[in-house]
Design a protein around this motif. Structure first.
Motif, PDB file in Angstrom:
ATOM      1  N   TYR A 128     -12.193   7.666 -12.431  1.00 37.59           N
ATOM      2  CA  TYR A 128     -12.290   6.425 -11.576  1.00 37.59           C
ATOM      3  C   TYR A 128     -11.682   5.548 -12.522  1.00 37.59           C
ATOM      4  CZ  TYR A 128     -15.017   2.222 -13.915  1.00 37.59           C
ATOM      5  OH  TYR A 128     -15.532   0.763 -14.456  1.00 37.59           O
ATOM      6  N   ILE A 150      -6.377   0.891  -7.668  1.00 37.12           N
ATOM      7  CA  ILE A 150      -6.466   1.214  -6.804  1.00 37.12           C
ATOM      8  C   ILE A 150      -6.500  -0.606  -6.452  1.00 37.12           C
ATOM      9  CG2 ILE A 150      -6.717   1.371  -4.045  1.00 37.12           C
ATOM     10  CD1 ILE A 150      -6.692   4.516  -5.188  1.00 37.12           C
ATOM     11  N   GLU A 151      -7.614  -1.272  -7.444  1.00 37.00           N
ATOM     12  CA  GLU A 151      -8.572  -2.832  -7.163  1.00 37.00           C
ATOM     13  C   GLU A 151      -7.460  -3.304  -7.423  1.00 37.00           C
ATOM     14  OE1 GLU A 151     -12.588  -2.134  -7.767  1.00 37.00           O
ATOM     15  OE2 GLU A 151     -12.673  -0.459  -6.067  1.00 37.00           O
ATOM     16  N   HIS A 152      -6.888  -3.371  -8.040  1.00 38.94           N
ATOM     17  CA  HIS A 152      -6.112  -4.276  -9.456  1.00 38.94           C
ATOM     18  C   HIS A 152      -5.542  -5.018  -8.406  1.00 38.94           C
ATOM     19  CE1 HIS A 152      -4.656  -5.673 -12.252  1.00 38.94           C
ATOM     20  NE2 HIS A 152      -6.201  -5.666 -13.698  1.00 38.94           N
ATOM     21  N   PRO A 153      -5.739  -6.540  -8.903  1.00 38.15           N
ATOM     22  CA  PRO A 153      -4.841  -7.436  -7.933  1.00 38.15           C
ATOM     23  C   PRO A 153      -2.872  -7.390  -8.534  1.00 38.15           C
ATOM     24  CG  PRO A 153      -5.865  -8.735  -9.394  1.00 38.15           C
ATOM     25  CD  PRO A 153      -6.079  -6.958  -9.818  1.00 38.15           C
ATOM     26  N   SER A 213      -9.191   4.313  -9.006  1.00 40.09           N
ATOM     27  CA  SER A 213      -9.786   3.701  -8.075  1.00 40.09           C
ATOM     28  C   SER A 213      -9.838   2.337  -8.929  1.00 40.09           C
ATOM     29  CB  SER A 213     -11.701   4.352  -7.617  1.00 40.09           C
ATOM     30  OG  SER A 213     -12.279   4.131  -9.128  1.00 40.09           O
ATOM     31  N   LYS A 214     -10.337   2.621 -10.270  1.00 38.86           N
ATOM     32  CA  LYS A 214      -9.979   1.214 -10.610  1.00 38.86           C
ATOM     33  C   LYS A 214      -8.762   0.069 -10.268  1.00 38.86           C
ATOM     34  CE  LYS A 214     -14.274   0.210 -11.118  1.00 38.86           C
ATOM     35  NZ  LYS A 214     -15.395  -0.656  -9.781  1.00 38.86           N
ATOM     36  N   SER A 219       0.799  -0.761   0.159  1.00 38.95           N
ATOM     37  CA  SER A 219       0.148   0.032   0.163  1.00 38.95           C
ATOM     38  C   SER A 219       0.949   1.232   0.325  1.00 38.95           C
ATOM     39  CB  SER A 219      -0.704   0.218   1.171  1.00 38.95           C
ATOM     40  OG  SER A 219      -0.765   0.301   2.566  1.00 38.95           O
TER      41      SER A 219
END
Length: 181
Positions: A37, A43-46, A40-41, A3
């Motif tokens: 957008y 940040i969530e990406h593995p 945010s996507k 993070s």
């Protein structure tokens, strides 16, 4: 560690990401929404941290921005444009909204009044009658309309509402809540 890497990358490149979005969207007014957008996507990406470490994150995000903005089947398009209509977060009327300080005393009083009304409904038939008519009067503050709805005489409704007000005032006073209803 992961993070921290992601936060550092986004902090350092935020303005570059927004500028890249502005260029890809060709200055369209949506460019900032698209950038946020995509961030945010991302940040969530593995694989976000892996892409940052390989110095391929900006290229990856440019592809995400391009697909989000130009594709009519992208999740961004489906969520935000909704068949060609773009909804912004704030309309022009939001400029006229004045921030007001939150009134904690009023909130406390409203909570106490709701509690008192619930207690009245459990106390007995007379208190139940007053509390129900008071609640109805709050929703429809017109005795004539309430008379037509309930078929109870106007004078009885107004008397019950007045008695309920007095009871609530006394209960608020007993609970050391200084608020005038």
């Amino acid at each position: 560690m992961q993070s921290t890497t992601l936060n550092t990358f986004l902090s350092d490149t935020y303005s570059d990401i927004v500028l890249m979005s502005k260029r890809i969207c060709k200055g369209n007014s949506e460019y900032e929404e698209v950038a946020h957008y995509v961030i945010s996507k991302f940040i969530e990406h593995p694989r976000a941290v892996e892409l940052i470490e390989k110095n391929e994150a900006m290229k990856f995000m440019s592809g995400m921005i391009h697909l989000s903005f130009h594709s009519s089947t992208s999740p961004y398009h489906t969520i935000y444009r909704q068949k060609g209509r773009m909804y912004s977060l704030y309309d022009s009327t939001s400029n006229n909204i004045v921030d007001e300080d939150y009134n904690y005393e009023a909130d406390l009083a409203v909570g106490a009044i709701q509690g008192i009304l619930e207690e009245m409904q459990a106390e007995g038939i007379e208190q139940w009658y007053r509390s129900i008519l008071f609640s109805m009067w709050i929703d429809t503050p017109n005795f004539s309309k309430l008379e037509r709805q309930t078929e109870i005489p106007r004078t009885s409704i107004s008397q019950a509402v007045q008695e309920c007000k007095e009871y609530i005032k006394q209960e608020l006073k007993n609970r050391n809540i200084d608020y005038d209803i």
